[in-house]
Design an enzyme around this catalytic site. Structure first.
Site, PDB file in Angstrom:
ATOM      1  N   ASP A  17      28.045 -72.363  95.993  1.00 25.04           N
ATOM      2  CA  ASP A  17      28.572 -71.567  97.099  1.00 25.04           C
ATOM      3  C   ASP A  17      27.628 -70.393  97.357  1.00 25.04           C
ATOM      4  O   ASP A  17      27.807 -69.302  96.825  1.00 25.04           O
ATOM      5  CB  ASP A  17      29.971 -71.062  96.731  1.00 25.04           C
ATOM      6  CG  ASP A  17      30.742 -70.502  97.922  1.00 25.04           C
ATOM      7  OD1 ASP A  17      30.406 -70.869  99.066  1.00 25.04           O
ATOM      8  OD2 ASP A  17      31.679 -69.723  97.702  1.00 25.04           O
ATOM      9  N   GLU A  96      29.187 -73.336 108.873  1.00 22.05           N
ATOM     10  CA  GLU A  96      30.424 -72.841 109.471  1.00 22.05           C
ATOM     11  C   GLU A  96      30.299 -72.527 110.950  1.00 22.05           C
ATOM     12  O   GLU A  96      29.314 -71.962 111.411  1.00 22.05           O
ATOM     13  CB  GLU A  96      30.877 -71.582 108.724  1.00 22.05           C
ATOM     14  CG  GLU A  96      32.268 -71.137 109.075  1.00 22.05           C
ATOM     15  CD  GLU A  96      32.995 -70.502 107.893  1.00 22.05           C
ATOM     16  OE1 GLU A  96      34.027 -69.863 108.137  1.00 22.05           O
ATOM     17  OE2 GLU A  96      32.539 -70.650 106.743  1.00 22.05           O
ATOM     18  N   LYS A 132      32.255 -76.536 108.886  1.00 22.44           N
ATOM     19  CA  LYS A 132      33.363 -75.711 108.390  1.00 22.44           C
ATOM     20  C   LYS A 132      34.121 -75.084 109.552  1.00 22.44           C
ATOM     21  O   LYS A 132      33.528 -74.469 110.437  1.00 22.44           O
ATOM     22  CB  LYS A 132      32.842 -74.597 107.468  1.00 22.44           C
ATOM     23  CG  LYS A 132      32.482 -75.079 106.081  1.00 22.44           C
ATOM     24  CD  LYS A 132      31.945 -73.957 105.215  1.00 22.44           C
ATOM     25  CE  LYS A 132      33.033 -73.123 104.610  1.00 22.44           C
ATOM     26  NZ  LYS A 132      32.487 -72.108 103.669  1.00 22.44           N
ATOM     27  N   THR A 157      38.287 -74.615 106.046  1.00 23.29           N
ATOM     28  CA  THR A 157      38.170 -73.452 105.172  1.00 23.29           C
ATOM     29  C   THR A 157      39.280 -72.437 105.445  1.00 23.29           C
ATOM     30  O   THR A 157      40.106 -72.630 106.336  1.00 23.29           O
ATOM     31  CB  THR A 157      36.768 -72.822 105.336  1.00 23.29           C
ATOM     32  OG1 THR A 157      36.580 -71.839 104.320  1.00 23.29           O
ATOM     33  CG2 THR A 157      36.584 -72.198 106.706  1.00 23.29           C
ATOM     34  N   PHE A 179      41.416 -71.538  98.894  1.00 22.91           N
ATOM     35  CA  PHE A 179      40.760 -70.363  98.313  1.00 22.91           C
ATOM     36  C   PHE A 179      41.536 -69.834  97.101  1.00 22.91           C
ATOM     37  O   PHE A 179      42.490 -69.081  97.246  1.00 22.91           O
ATOM     38  CB  PHE A 179      40.643 -69.262  99.373  1.00 22.91           C
ATOM     39  CG  PHE A 179      39.454 -69.409 100.291  1.00 22.91           C
ATOM     40  CD1 PHE A 179      39.011 -70.649 100.687  1.00 22.91           C
ATOM     41  CD2 PHE A 179      38.788 -68.297 100.756  1.00 22.91           C
ATOM     42  CE1 PHE A 179      37.914 -70.780 101.528  1.00 22.91           C
ATOM     43  CE2 PHE A 179      37.690 -68.408 101.602  1.00 22.91           C
ATOM     44  CZ  PHE A 179      37.259 -69.660 101.985  1.00 22.91           C
TER      45      PHE A 179
END
Length: 327
Positions: A17, A96, A132, A157, A179
């Protein structure tokens, strides 16, 4: 004895990440994920200024009003980081879509297709890219359309509620990113309990429930735990389809030689007593709204990613002006 990281890789696909692709090589992940905050951090590093400069030249060359040039530069920059990351991993990179589009399905689809086109222009097939999208109702429906009509794989996400997870599975998106750490953050801030053992961590409990529901009912969408605060959370989710982990925690896991055993398994999931859930838009909005933590963390996450996108745009505008003025 093997490191915890090497043991984890036997049960779970390990993902890095980070936008700092020089940090990726050391830990040999399968995939990598980026977001606006990670790209902003990397774009400030001297090692990556050539990518910023190339993206600005591209944006200026595409022409149009300044706003359009900045948007084209941003897309090019995100893809440029993705291309460099893909040189260092065998799998997929997640790129993203601008969080400011989180409530506009059609714009999210259009932006995603532009990002995919930039990858394809660079010789990268779309099956190596995950788009994303924020897990709003609009984002989830954008994911459905991208998957069904365009064969574009999506990574949903900013996922905090069970309702979001159910809607994503029903939309048949490729992957979700619940998350873990941000869920725990909320409980620390809003309840009397200020520390959690891994097995009682609210983020770990949330992802375990989602994983079990998906496997029990044979959904094709896979689960990638994200946003970890410590290695205890990571190890408590060993066996999850994928886990995306920061370089600092990958470093800790590589030095940790404790035993890692799979905590999530298909067999355990099949044996659990979760009922199958179906959510239309009205039911989704109600169920999600009933989860105060998820409502607050989703809106907060969108605001933070949007704020970092604006900071990146401001940096690009300044550099763009210097280029145009011949500095």
């Amino acid at each position: 004895m093997e490191s915890a990281l090497e043991q984890l890789k036997k049960h779970t696909v390990v993902v890095a990440d980070t936008g700092d692709f020089n940090a990726i090589e050391e830990y040999k992940p399968q995939d990598a994920t980026t977001n606006p905050s990670l790209i902003l951090a990397a774009a400030k590093m001297a090692a990556y200024q050539h990518l910023v400069d190339q993206a600005i030249k591209y944006g200026i060359a595409k022409g149009g009003p300044e706003e359009e040039q900045v948007t084209n530069t941003m897309d090019k920059l995100f893809v440029s980081f993705g291309l460099e990351i893909l040189k260092k991993i065998p799998g997929r990179v997640s790129t993203e879509v601008d969080a400011r589009l989180s409530y506009d399905k059609d714009e999210m689809v259009a932006r995603a297709l532009r990002i995919i086109a930039l990858y394809e222009e660079a010789g990268i097939k779309k099956d190596r890219v995950l788009i994303k999208l924020s897990s709003t109702w609009e984002g989830i429906q954008a994911g459905r359309e991208l998957e069904e009509k365009h064969g574009v794989h999506c990574n949903m996400t900013l996922l905090f509620s069970f309702a979001q997870a159910v809607a994503c599975a029903e939309a048949k998106v490729t992957l979700i990113s619940p998350f873990v750490g941000r869920i725990m953050d909320w409980y620390k801030e809003n309840t009397a309990q200020k520390s959690y053992e891994a097995h009682e961590d609210p983020g770990v409990i949330s992802v375990t429930k989602i994983y079990n529901h998906y496997k029990k009912y044979d959904y094709t969408t896979v689960v990638m735990g994200a946003s970890f605060r410590n290695t205890g959370e990571v190890k408590a989710l060993a066996g999850c389809d994928l886990l995306t982990i920061s370089p600092s925690l990958l470093g800790e896991l590589s030095k940790d030689h404790s035993t890692v055993t799979p905590m999530l398994t298909v067999q355990k999931a099949k044996a659990c007593d979760l009922e199958k859930v179906h959510l239309d838009e009205k039911e989704f909005r109600w169920q999600h709204n009933e989860d105060r933590m998820a409502v607050e963390k989703l809106s907060d996450g969108i605001r933070k990613f949007a704020a970092d996108a604006i900071k990146l745009e401001t940096m690009i505008k300044e550099k763009m002006l210097n280029v145009k003025n011949g500095q």
